[in-house]
Design a protein around this motif. Structure first.
Motif, PDB file in Angstrom:
ATOM      1  N   PRO A   1       0.808  -1.229   0.000  1.00  0.00           N
ATOM      2  CA  PRO A   1       0.000   0.000   0.000  1.00  0.00           C
ATOM      3  C   PRO A   1       0.839   1.276   0.000  1.00  0.00           C
TER       4      PRO A   1
ATOM      5  N   ASP B   1      -6.679   0.725   2.255  1.00  0.00           N
ATOM      6  CA  ASP B   1      -5.686   1.583   2.893  1.00  0.00           C
ATOM      7  C   ASP B   1      -6.093   3.056   2.745  1.00  0.00           C
TER       8      ASP B   1
ATOM      9  N   ASP C   1     -10.037   1.374  -2.106  1.00  0.00           N
ATOM     10  CA  ASP C   1      -9.074   0.479  -1.478  1.00  0.00           C
ATOM     11  C   ASP C   1      -9.237   0.503   0.052  1.00  0.00           C
TER      12      ASP C   1
END
Length: 353
Positions: free
Chosen positions: A205, A242, A240
């Motif tokens: 990430p 993250d 996502d």
């Protein structure tokens, strides 16, 4: 002497820049530090250290045991606050001055220097840190003077790997070498390689966020380097897990909503977007037809006139009246001069008789 402002001129900068082609490595490194602005950073650090020492001395004096009255403690506390405040103001002002006035702006031939640094960085066997300094100075010259070095971007493309040492510095050098005069076709392979190596499901990430942020900064300078297919794939990372990746993808989406909304899919353009908003095409000239901000002055005058605070003025009549007065004065002076000449001629005839 340059740091103290004694020899802060173009001649001094170009003499020091001549040491970049010197055979001695220490002189080359010193010239690189000078042109990169390390002298200004050293002065700022020294001033911050001195201010910190003064503030620490005042703090230690406040903490002493013994004959410290309440009045003296309050006085020293006021001195401490003034010292900290003045040191913060001084450091920020010096940093702004150093950023606005750099030695690289005084070079006579920055293009030749950038080319020499680029060739030296490719063929040199120096340590990697010194080669990084050469790349940094070359990219700063390209960005500050809007230079064209086509081979510089494929050279940096070879280092765009997540496992590369000092990869964040190399990405920063790539971004600062991008400007509006770089052809978009020259940056498209670099942007594609950046996305392929950093922005993928197999990457960490942190690397994905770094890749998205770098792509956003490149597109902020050269928006035409991005294509619709690649952009639609990148903005999908806003879902996502993250947070850093989500923030980077949203910032990229927001950038293209402002700069080039026609490149986005319809569902991501947002309400009320201007589809005609687009950056200037490469090579197009921006010709100013009026003074920027003149419409704000007209709107302010209209608001003042509506409130009755602005008196109406007839500038044309005043101008014509002023021209008429000046013409009248000049005619009177001409007539007076002519009469004086006639009188002088008459007196001369009388004397001759």
């Amino acid at each position: 002497l340059y740091r103290r402002g004694v020899w802060r001129d173009a001649k001094t900068v170009n003499v020091v820049a001549g040491a970049l082609s010197c055979a001695h490595a220490k002189l080359r490194v010193a010239a690189l530090h000078f042109l990169l602005g390390a002298h200004d950073e050293a002065v700022a650090d020294d001033d911050e250290d001195e201010a910190g020492e003064r503030a620490e001395a005042l703090r230690s004096s406040l903490g002493k045991d013994g004959a410290q009255t309440q009045r003296s403690c309050k006085k020293k506390q006021r001195k401490l606050k003034r010292a900290v405040k003045s040191s913060n103001k001084k450091s920020s002002a010096e940093k702004q001055a150093a950023a606005s006035f750099a030695a690289i702006h005084l070079l006579h031939d920055p293009h030749a220097i950038a080319e020499k640094l680029f060739v030296e960085a490719r063929k040199s066997s120096e340590r990697f840190e010194i080669r990084l300094m050469m790349i940094n100075l070359a990219s700063r010259l390209i960005g500050a003077h809007r230079l064209q070095l086509p081979n510089f971007y494929p050279f940096l493309q070879r280092y765009l790997q997540p496992h590369q040492r000092e990869i964040t510095l190399l990405l920063a050098y790539l971004v600062q070498a991008c400007h509006e005069l770089v052809p978009p076709e020259m940056l498209q392979p670099v942007l594609q390689a950046l996305v392929n190596h950093f922005v993928s499901d197999k990457s960490r990430p942190e690397m994905v966020a770094i890749g998205l942020n770098t792509a956003r900064e490149i597109c902020n300078r050269v928006p035409l380097a991005m294509d619709a297919t690649l952009l639609s794939d990148l903005i999908e990372y806003r879902n996502d897990r993250d947070r850093a990746v989500v923030a980077a993808a949203r910032s990229l989406l927001q950038l293209f909503r402002q700069r080039l909304p026609a490149l986005l899919p319809k569902k991501y353009r947002g309400k009320g977007c201007d589809l005609e908003a687009a950056p200037v095409q490469y090579g197009a000239l921006q010709v100013s037809t009026s003074v920027p901000g003149v419409e704000l002055l007209a709107a302010q005058e209209a608001r003042l006139a509506a409130r009755g605070k602005l008196l109406p003025r007839d500038d044309d009549k005043e101008w014509e009246q002023g021209i008429g007065d000046s013409d009248g004065d000049s005619d009177d002076e001409f007539a007076t001069g002519a009469e004086g000449g006639d009188l002088a001629a008459g007196e001369g005839e009388v004397d001759g008789e």
